[in-house]
Design an enzyme around this catalytic site. Structure first.
Site, mmCIF file in Angstrom:
data_model
loop_
_atom_site.group_PDB
_atom_site.id
_atom_site.type_symbol
_atom_site.label_atom_id
_atom_site.label_comp_id
_atom_site.label_asym_id
_atom_site.label_seq_id
_atom_site.Cartn_x
_atom_site.Cartn_y
_atom_site.Cartn_z
ATOM 1 N N ALA A 65 1.473 64.447 29.830
ATOM 2 C CA ALA A 65 1.439 65.219 28.803
ATOM 3 C C ALA A 65 2.237 64.428 27.425
ATOM 4 O O ALA A 65 3.181 63.718 28.015
ATOM 5 C CB ALA A 65 2.195 66.463 28.780
ATOM 6 N N MET A 119 7.410 60.173 28.235
ATOM 7 C CA MET A 119 8.546 59.555 28.993
ATOM 8 C C MET A 119 8.035 59.205 30.351
ATOM 9 O O MET A 119 9.107 59.172 31.446
ATOM 10 C CB MET A 119 9.382 60.785 29.312
ATOM 11 C CG MET A 119 9.984 61.489 27.821
ATOM 12 S SD MET A 119 11.018 62.764 28.298
ATOM 13 C CE MET A 119 10.965 63.486 26.759
ATOM 14 N N SER A 120 6.903 58.871 30.607
ATOM 15 C CA SER A 120 6.433 58.044 31.814
ATOM 16 C C SER A 120 5.362 57.280 31.897
ATOM 17 O O SER A 120 5.213 56.463 30.834
ATOM 18 C CB SER A 120 5.858 59.400 32.781
ATOM 19 O OG SER A 120 4.693 59.963 32.086
ATOM 20 N N HIS A 157 6.964 70.241 37.481
ATOM 21 C CA HIS A 157 6.660 68.985 38.394
ATOM 22 C C HIS A 157 6.954 69.455 39.917
ATOM 23 O O HIS A 157 8.063 69.156 40.303
ATOM 24 C CB HIS A 157 7.665 67.937 37.844
ATOM 25 C CG HIS A 157 7.098 67.196 36.536
ATOM 26 N ND1 HIS A 157 6.350 65.960 36.785
ATOM 27 C CD2 HIS A 157 7.305 67.457 35.466
ATOM 28 C CE1 HIS A 157 5.990 65.949 35.431
ATOM 29 N NE2 HIS A 157 6.628 66.528 34.802
ATOM 30 N N ASN A 191 1.524 68.439 21.928
ATOM 31 C CA ASN A 191 2.496 68.509 20.669
ATOM 32 C C ASN A 191 2.148 67.687 19.840
ATOM 33 O O ASN A 191 2.217 66.509 20.107
ATOM 34 C CB ASN A 191 4.097 69.232 21.067
ATOM 35 C CG ASN A 191 4.618 67.903 21.705
ATOM 36 O OD1 ASN A 191 4.377 67.708 22.868
ATOM 37 N ND2 ASN A 191 5.387 67.065 20.832
ATOM 38 N N HIS A 195 9.967 71.968 26.104
ATOM 39 C CA HIS A 195 9.132 71.622 27.331
ATOM 40 C C HIS A 195 8.287 72.899 27.673
ATOM 41 O O HIS A 195 7.335 72.773 28.160
ATOM 42 C CB HIS A 195 10.359 71.600 28.428
ATOM 43 C CG HIS A 195 9.642 70.903 29.678
ATOM 44 N ND1 HIS A 195 8.856 69.938 29.689
ATOM 45 C CD2 HIS A 195 9.692 71.713 31.138
ATOM 46 C CE1 HIS A 195 8.199 70.031 31.124
ATOM 47 N NE2 HIS A 195 8.932 71.056 31.858
ATOM 48 N N SER A 218 2.698 66.480 33.795
ATOM 49 C CA SER A 218 3.700 67.818 33.447
ATOM 50 C C SER A 218 2.439 68.977 33.259
ATOM 51 O O SER A 218 1.711 68.562 32.139
ATOM 52 C CB SER A 218 4.142 67.594 32.051
ATOM 53 O OG SER A 218 5.454 67.126 32.090
ATOM 54 N N HIS A 223 11.173 60.856 37.149
ATOM 55 C CA HIS A 223 11.049 60.264 35.889
ATOM 56 C C HIS A 223 12.477 59.463 35.788
ATOM 57 O O HIS A 223 13.219 59.741 36.584
ATOM 58 C CB HIS A 223 11.150 61.093 34.675
ATOM 59 C CG HIS A 223 9.823 62.110 34.553
ATOM 60 N ND1 HIS A 223 9.747 63.018 35.374
ATOM 61 C CD2 HIS A 223 8.876 61.908 33.807
ATOM 62 C CE1 HIS A 223 8.513 63.809 34.980
ATOM 63 N NE2 HIS A 223 8.121 62.925 34.011
ATOM 64 N N TYR A 278 14.518 59.399 33.438
ATOM 65 C CA TYR A 278 15.635 60.215 33.055
ATOM 66 C C TYR A 278 16.091 61.130 33.903
ATOM 67 O O TYR A 278 17.306 61.656 33.834
ATOM 68 C CB TYR A 278 15.044 61.113 31.727
ATOM 69 C CG TYR A 278 13.866 61.904 31.864
ATOM 70 C CD1 TYR A 278 14.194 63.204 32.872
ATOM 71 C CD2 TYR A 278 12.905 61.995 31.426
ATOM 72 C CE1 TYR A 278 13.421 64.094 33.328
ATOM 73 C CE2 TYR A 278 11.842 62.736 31.975
ATOM 74 C CZ TYR A 278 12.098 63.829 32.811
ATOM 75 O OH TYR A 278 11.035 64.836 32.777
ATOM 76 N N GLU A 279 15.671 61.255 35.109
ATOM 77 C CA GLU A 279 16.282 62.117 36.269
ATOM 78 C C GLU A 279 17.423 61.200 36.869
ATOM 79 O O GLU A 279 18.378 61.934 37.648
ATOM 80 C CB GLU A 279 15.322 62.476 37.329
ATOM 81 C CG GLU A 279 14.100 63.465 36.746
ATOM 82 C CD GLU A 279 13.265 63.777 37.768
ATOM 83 O OE1 GLU A 279 13.549 64.426 38.675
ATOM 84 O OE2 GLU A 279 12.181 63.412 37.595
HETATM 85 N N1 HPA Z 1 8.054 63.254 23.051
HETATM 86 C C1 HPA Z 1 8.133 62.738 24.425
HETATM 87 N N2 HPA Z 1 7.533 63.030 25.426
HETATM 88 C C2 HPA Z 1 6.624 64.096 25.414
HETATM 89 C C3 HPA Z 1 6.432 64.639 24.226
HETATM 90 C C4 HPA Z 1 7.021 64.219 23.107
HETATM 91 O O1 HPA Z 1 6.857 64.650 21.979
HETATM 92 N N3 HPA Z 1 5.663 65.632 24.531
HETATM 93 C C5 HPA Z 1 5.355 65.844 25.815
HETATM 94 N N4 HPA Z 1 5.886 64.844 26.502
#
Ligand code: HPA
Length: 282
Positions: A118, A216-217, A66, A240, A253, A33, A88, A90-91
């Site tokens: 990320a 998530m990847s 993406h 973050n 996001h 990302s 991903h 989740y898609e």
């Molecule tokens: N959680 C899940 N996936 C992420 C996060 C998060 O805080 N930051 C970037 N991808």
């Protein structure tokens, strides 16, 4: 032949027949990302591109930030195939579809895989903008991409996962970080399904389970690649702090993409050094 092998061969042979694969890559690189710009940087000499939408049977990324294409190019003396954008779970794609691009890069000949993403920082000593070399992962919240009939030509039924992230590659990454004055952390990454971010209770849970990073990847990609014998390395950018690690923060996001953009130059320098320094073992 298993369905996954048939699907892979169909994609590979159609690209081969159309002369879309310009060389046998040494390294496969997945850009996470907000990190896709690496493929447009001055450090990377682009040779060819293939949008996923032009590949038979291929999943297409639907997420902003993406792009969805393979980019072939060189970095120093290394031939590289990049995934600019990944798909991903989740898609809505099944896990075996999500890892198909990884298997295709291995089929093209790549022996080394550098995964980037990320991630949310779970370890309270991390800060947004930190770079973390993935030392291990927790896959237990995801279905394994290896479920189903085993494709013996890919790897064994019960593959070892005792060292998914190669010590040799991690050392190379560490040396590069040192030479660039980047404070590279090490940590365990847990993949959750997403697409929602986590609750504070979920972050407390994964923290107790030993995770330093949440995302998530990456993990299912690493498992499919390890099954096929690839040598793997992973870099997370902490975009973050995960929910509840710093109280009161609300995740978006946009924030994830912004932090990744700020880290862009250091990320490019680190990846370039890694690609150039790396030796490919046959
Ligand atoms: N959680 C899940 N996936 C992420 C996060 C998060 O805080 N930051 C970037 N991808």
């Amino acid at each position: 032949m298993t369905d996954i092998k048939r699907e892979l061969e169909t994609a590979y042979l159609s690209l081969k027949e159309q002369n879309r694969i310009p060389f046998t890559p040494d390294i496969a690189l997945v850009l996470g990302s907000g990190l896709g710009d690496y493929a447009d940087s001055a450090d990377f000499t682009k040779v060819a591109e293939i949008p996923y939408s032009e590949i038979e049977g291929f999943p297409v990324s639907t997420v902003s930030g993406h792009d969805g294409r393979f980019v072939f190019g060189t970095a120093g003396d290394k031939k590289v195939v990049c995934m600019k954008g990944r798909v991903h779970y989740y898609e809505g794609y099944p896990v075996d579809k999500v890892v198909l691009p990884i298997r295709l890069m291995q089929r093209m000949g790549a022996k080394v895989l550098l995964l980037t993403n990320a991630a949310g920082g779970v370890n309270p000593s991390y800060r947004p903008g930190d770079f973390v070399s993935i030392s291990d992962h927790i896959s237990s919240f995801m279905p394994s991409p290896l479920i189903g009939p085993n494709e013996d030509t890919f790897g064994v039924r019960f593959p070892d996962m005792s060292q998914v992230y190669s010590l040799r590659l991690r050392e190379t990454l560490c040396e590069c970080a040192r030479s660039l004055n980047i404070d590279l952390k090490e940590g365990v990454y847990v993949q959750l399904t997403g697409p929602n971010y986590e609750t504070p209770a979920e972050i407390r849970m994964v923290s107790k389970l030993g995770a330093d990073l949440v995302g998530m990847s990456t993990v299912i990609e690493a498992m499919a690649a390890r099954h096929m014998g690839m040598e793997i390395c992973g870099i997370s950018i902490v975009t973050n702090m995960a929910c509840g690690v710093i109280s009161g923060a609300v995740l978006s996001h946009e924030e994830v993409k912004e932090t990744a953009a700020v880290a862009k130059e250091r990320f490019t320098a680190l990846v370039t050094c890694f690609l150039k320094t790396l030796t490919i073992s046959l």
